[in-house]
Structures are given as C-alpha cells and as structure tokens.
Motif scaffolding. Sequence first.
Motif, PDB file in Angstrom:
ATOM      1  N   VAL A  65       0.838  -1.205   0.000  1.00 36.81           N
ATOM      2  CA  VAL A  65       0.000   0.000   0.000  1.00 36.81           C
ATOM      3  C   VAL A  65       0.869   1.248   0.000  1.00 36.81           C
ATOM      4  O   VAL A  65       0.604   2.206  -0.742  1.00 36.81           O
ATOM      5  N   GLU A  66       1.924   1.236   0.808  1.00 35.78           N
ATOM      6  CA  GLU A  66       2.783   2.422   0.866  1.00 35.78           C
ATOM      7  C   GLU A  66       3.550   2.629  -0.426  1.00 35.78           C
ATOM      8  O   GLU A  66       3.803   3.767  -0.820  1.00 35.78           O
ATOM      9  N   SER A  67       3.890   1.554  -1.135  1.00 39.99           N
ATOM     10  CA  SER A  67       4.552   1.738  -2.428  1.00 39.99           C
ATOM     11  C   SER A  67       3.586   2.348  -3.439  1.00 39.99           C
ATOM     12  O   SER A  67       3.979   3.187  -4.260  1.00 39.99           O
ATOM     13  N   ARG A  68       2.302   1.963  -3.352  1.00 42.33           N
ATOM     14  CA  ARG A  68       1.293   2.592  -4.219  1.00 42.33           C
ATOM     15  C   ARG A  68       1.112   4.067  -3.868  1.00 42.33           C
ATOM     16  O   ARG A  68       0.906   4.894  -4.761  1.00 42.33           O
ATOM     17  N   ILE A  69       1.162   4.386  -2.578  1.00 45.66           N
ATOM     18  CA  ILE A  69       1.037   5.788  -2.152  1.00 45.66           C
ATOM     19  C   ILE A  69       2.187   6.610  -2.731  1.00 45.66           C
ATOM     20  O   ILE A  69       1.968   7.693  -3.273  1.00 45.66           O
ATOM     21  N   HIS A  70       3.408   6.082  -2.638  1.00 45.70           N
ATOM     22  CA  HIS A  70       4.565   6.812  -3.164  1.00 45.70           C
ATOM     23  C   HIS A  70       4.460   6.999  -4.674  1.00 45.70           C
ATOM     24  O   HIS A  70       4.762   8.080  -5.201  1.00 45.70           O
ATOM     25  N   ARG A  71       4.006   5.972  -5.375  1.00 42.88           N
ATOM     26  CA  ARG A  71       3.863   6.069  -6.830  1.00 42.88           C
ATOM     27  C   ARG A  71       2.803   7.095  -7.201  1.00 42.88           C
ATOM     28  O   ARG A  71       2.997   7.915  -8.095  1.00 42.88           O
ATOM     29  N   LEU A  72       1.677   7.067  -6.508  1.00 42.84           N
ATOM     30  CA  LEU A  72       0.587   8.006  -6.796  1.00 42.84           C
ATOM     31  C   LEU A  72       0.990   9.434  -6.452  1.00 42.84           C
ATOM     32  O   LEU A  72       0.670  10.373  -7.194  1.00 42.84           O
ATOM     33  N   ALA A  73       1.696   9.603  -5.342  1.00 41.89           N
ATOM     34  CA  ALA A  73       2.161  10.936  -4.960  1.00 41.89           C
ATOM     35  C   ALA A  73       3.135  11.484  -5.994  1.00 41.89           C
ATOM     36  O   ALA A  73       3.081  12.679  -6.341  1.00 41.89           O
ATOM     37  N   ARG A  74       3.995  10.635  -6.518  1.00 42.85           N
ATOM     38  CA  ARG A  74       4.934  11.067  -7.558  1.00 42.85           C
ATOM     39  C   ARG A  74       4.178  11.526  -8.809  1.00 42.85           C
ATOM     40  O   ARG A  74       4.519  12.549  -9.416  1.00 42.85           O
ATOM     41  N   TYR A  75       3.128  10.788  -9.187  1.00 48.12           N
ATOM     42  CA  TYR A  75       2.311  11.176 -10.340  1.00 48.12           C
ATOM     43  C   TYR A  75       1.619  12.516 -10.100  1.00 48.12           C
ATOM     44  O   TYR A  75       1.633  13.392 -10.968  1.00 48.12           O
ATOM     45  N   TYR A  76       1.009  12.684  -8.926  1.00 41.95           N
ATOM     46  CA  TYR A  76       0.289  13.925  -8.638  1.00 41.95           C
ATOM     47  C   TYR A  76       1.227  15.121  -8.519  1.00 41.95           C
ATOM     48  O   TYR A  76       0.839  16.243  -8.823  1.00 41.95           O
ATOM     49  N   LYS A  77       2.467  14.890  -8.087  1.00 40.36           N
ATOM     50  CA  LYS A  77       3.441  15.987  -8.072  1.00 40.36           C
ATOM     51  C   LYS A  77       3.810  16.396  -9.490  1.00 40.36           C
ATOM     52  O   LYS A  77       3.947  17.581  -9.778  1.00 40.36           O
ATOM     53  N   SER A  78       3.949  15.420 -10.381  1.00 41.75           N
ATOM     54  CA  SER A  78       4.326  15.737 -11.766  1.00 41.75           C
ATOM     55  C   SER A  78       3.192  16.432 -12.512  1.00 41.75           C
ATOM     56  O   SER A  78       3.449  17.243 -13.404  1.00 41.75           O
ATOM     57  N   THR A  79       1.943  16.147 -12.141  1.00 40.06           N
ATOM     58  CA  THR A  79       0.810  16.821 -12.789  1.00 40.06           C
ATOM     59  C   THR A  79       0.370  18.069 -12.031  1.00 40.06           C
ATOM     60  O   THR A  79      -0.662  18.651 -12.362  1.00 40.06           O
ATOM     61  N   LYS A  80       1.122  18.448 -11.000  1.00 45.90           N
ATOM     62  CA  LYS A  80       0.905  19.679 -10.224  1.00 45.90           C
ATOM     63  C   LYS A  80      -0.399  19.672  -9.411  1.00 45.90           C
ATOM     64  O   LYS A  80      -0.926  20.707  -9.076  1.00 45.90           O
ATOM     65  N   ARG A  81      -0.929  18.492  -9.109  1.00 46.71           N
ATOM     66  CA  ARG A  81      -2.114  18.422  -8.249  1.00 46.71           C
ATOM     67  C   ARG A  81      -1.732  18.359  -6.781  1.00 46.71           C
ATOM     68  O   ARG A  81      -2.580  18.554  -5.915  1.00 46.71           O
ATOM     69  N   LEU A  82      -0.476  18.064  -6.519  1.00 49.14           N
ATOM     70  CA  LEU A  82       0.077  18.097  -5.166  1.00 49.14           C
ATOM     71  C   LEU A  82       1.262  19.051  -5.183  1.00 49.14           C
ATOM     72  O   LEU A  82       1.958  19.159  -6.189  1.00 49.14           O
ATOM     73  N   PRO A  83       1.513  19.739  -4.078  1.00 48.44           N
ATOM     74  CA  PRO A  83       2.696  20.600  -4.045  1.00 48.44           C
ATOM     75  C   PRO A  83       3.982  19.774  -4.145  1.00 48.44           C
ATOM     76  O   PRO A  83       4.020  18.614  -3.716  1.00 48.44           O
ATOM     77  N   ALA A  84       5.013  20.359  -4.719  1.00 50.62           N
ATOM     78  CA  ALA A  84       6.280  19.644  -4.909  1.00 50.62           C
ATOM     79  C   ALA A  84       6.918  19.263  -3.584  1.00 50.62           C
ATOM     80  O   ALA A  84       7.745  18.345  -3.526  1.00 50.62           O
ATOM     81  N   THR A  85       6.522  19.923  -2.503  1.00 52.32           N
ATOM     82  CA  THR A  85       7.096  19.632  -1.189  1.00 52.32           C
ATOM     83  C   THR A  85       6.379  18.502  -0.462  1.00 52.32           C
ATOM     84  O   THR A  85       6.806  18.104   0.629  1.00 52.32           O
ATOM     85  N   PHE A  86       5.277  17.984  -1.042  1.00 51.98           N
ATOM     86  CA  PHE A  86       4.509  16.921  -0.382  1.00 51.98           C
ATOM     87  C   PHE A  86       5.360  15.670  -0.262  1.00 51.98           C
ATOM     88  O   PHE A  86       6.004  15.239  -1.211  1.00 51.98           O
ATOM     89  N   LYS A  87       5.364  15.083   0.930  1.00 49.25           N
ATOM     90  CA  LYS A  87       6.070  13.829   1.144  1.00 49.25           C
ATOM     91  C   LYS A  87       5.261  12.987   2.118  1.00 49.25           C
ATOM     92  O   LYS A  87       4.884  13.467   3.185  1.00 49.25           O
ATOM     93  N   TYR A  88       4.986  11.744   1.714  1.00 49.90           N
ATOM     94  CA  TYR A  88       4.262  10.836   2.606  1.00 49.90           C
ATOM     95  C   TYR A  88       5.215  10.294   3.648  1.00 49.90           C
ATOM     96  O   TYR A  88       6.255   9.732   3.324  1.00 49.90           O
ATOM     97  N   GLU A  89       4.867  10.487   4.906  1.00 48.26           N
ATOM     98  CA  GLU A  89       5.623   9.904   6.008  1.00 48.26           C
ATOM     99  C   GLU A  89       4.623   9.217   6.929  1.00 48.26           C
ATOM    100  O   GLU A  89       3.609   9.796   7.295  1.00 48.26           O
ATOM    101  N   SER A  90       4.943   7.973   7.297  1.00 49.50           N
ATOM    102  CA  SER A  90       4.004   7.192   8.100  1.00 49.50           C
ATOM    103  C   SER A  90       3.750   7.817   9.466  1.00 49.50           C
ATOM    104  O   SER A  90       2.658   7.682  10.010  1.00 49.50           O
ATOM    105  N   ALA A  91       4.725   8.537   9.996  1.00 45.90           N
ATOM    106  CA  ALA A  91       4.564   9.141  11.322  1.00 45.90           C
ATOM    107  C   ALA A  91       3.539  10.278  11.315  1.00 45.90           C
ATOM    108  O   ALA A  91       2.786  10.460  12.271  1.00 45.90           O
ATOM    109  N   THR A  92       3.483  11.029  10.215  1.00 49.89           N
ATOM    110  CA  THR A  92       2.574  12.177  10.141  1.00 49.89           C
ATOM    111  C   THR A  92       1.333  11.887   9.301  1.00 49.89           C
ATOM    112  O   THR A  92       0.512  12.780   9.094  1.00 49.89           O
ATOM    113  N   ALA A  93       1.182  10.653   8.821  1.00 49.00           N
ATOM    114  CA  ALA A  93       0.074  10.323   7.931  1.00 49.00           C
ATOM    115  C   ALA A  93      -1.286  10.449   8.618  1.00 49.00           C
ATOM    116  O   ALA A  93      -2.264  10.824   7.986  1.00 49.00           O
ATOM    117  N   SER A  94      -1.358  10.121   9.902  1.00 50.42           N
ATOM    118  CA  SER A  94      -2.650  10.147  10.589  1.00 50.42           C
ATOM    119  C   SER A  94      -3.213  11.568  10.658  1.00 50.42           C
ATOM    120  O   SER A  94      -4.438  11.747  10.724  1.00 50.42           O
TER     121      SER A  94
END
Length: 151
Positions: free
Chosen positions: A118-147
């Motif tokens: 699941v986390e590998s899918r999250i990283h892949r999806l986040a990378r896609y959304y950063k490239s299409t500018k739907r997420l800020p370039a500074t967005f980073k998934y971290e399990s500690a702050t995910a909640s």
Amino acid sequence: MGRMHSNGKGISGSAIPYKRSAPSWCKTSSADVTEQITKLARKGMTPSQIGVVLRDQHGIPMVRTVTGGKVLRILRGKGLAPEIPEDLYFMIKKAVAQRKHLERNRADKDAKFRLILVESRIHRLARYYKSTKRLPATFKYESATASTLVS
C-alpha cells in the motif's frame, strides 16, 4: 494494463453512454446541479460520494452531460476541492489503519507485507500527482505524520 500487486487484468466493467448530451428525461438544469454539488461538498462529501448521491437520490445520470463539467472541476471552480486527491487520501487512510492494526498485532506478517504494498502505491501516486501539479512539490508521505492527513 494489469494490476500492480496482484494477477488480475481488470478489463471488465460498464461503459458510459456514447451520446454526450443529457438524456431527454433528465429535466434538471445545469445551475441546479451545480448548486446541489456545492451544497453536498460543504457538508463534507467527496466528489465520488456527490456523484452517487446525485445519481441515486436526484436522478442525475451523469453530471458531465448535464453541466458540461465534471464534479471535481466544478468544485475546483468554487474553491471547494479537497487539498489531496481522493484516491490518495483513501490509500493513506488504509495505510494508517493497517499501521494501527500492526501496533496491536506485531506478529501479523501478512499485514506487514500488505502495508509495504500500500505504501509503495502511495509513493507512486504521490509522484504522479506531483508531476501533474495536483500536489505541491514539497509533499512527502511519512508514516509518522500520515494520521494527521486523514483525520
């Protein structure tokens, strides 16, 4: 294209109507649908939930044929779009739930493996959304702050 972490090819499913105009039996105006979409979004519904409610309770088969724009585009125009995309949000929510389960059940090796997938899918999806500018370039998934993202 096949699935990422399973064997299915996933080609079956329903097809949308060929005609791009609203059906003759749908008498709701574009302004009414837009108003209903904004009202439901203010209640805290996601774009897909809004589509389901409009289909099941208000008899609107497809928002795009009636209004000329999709639900998410209408919400973006009104400034009501969610800050992180819906599919990424629910994947993060699933990872948080799995991590909570693993805290209680340390020996659950299968859950640990599924969390990695699941986390590998999250990283892949986040990378896609950063490239299409739907997420800020500074967005980073971290399990500690995910909640905090899904609360």
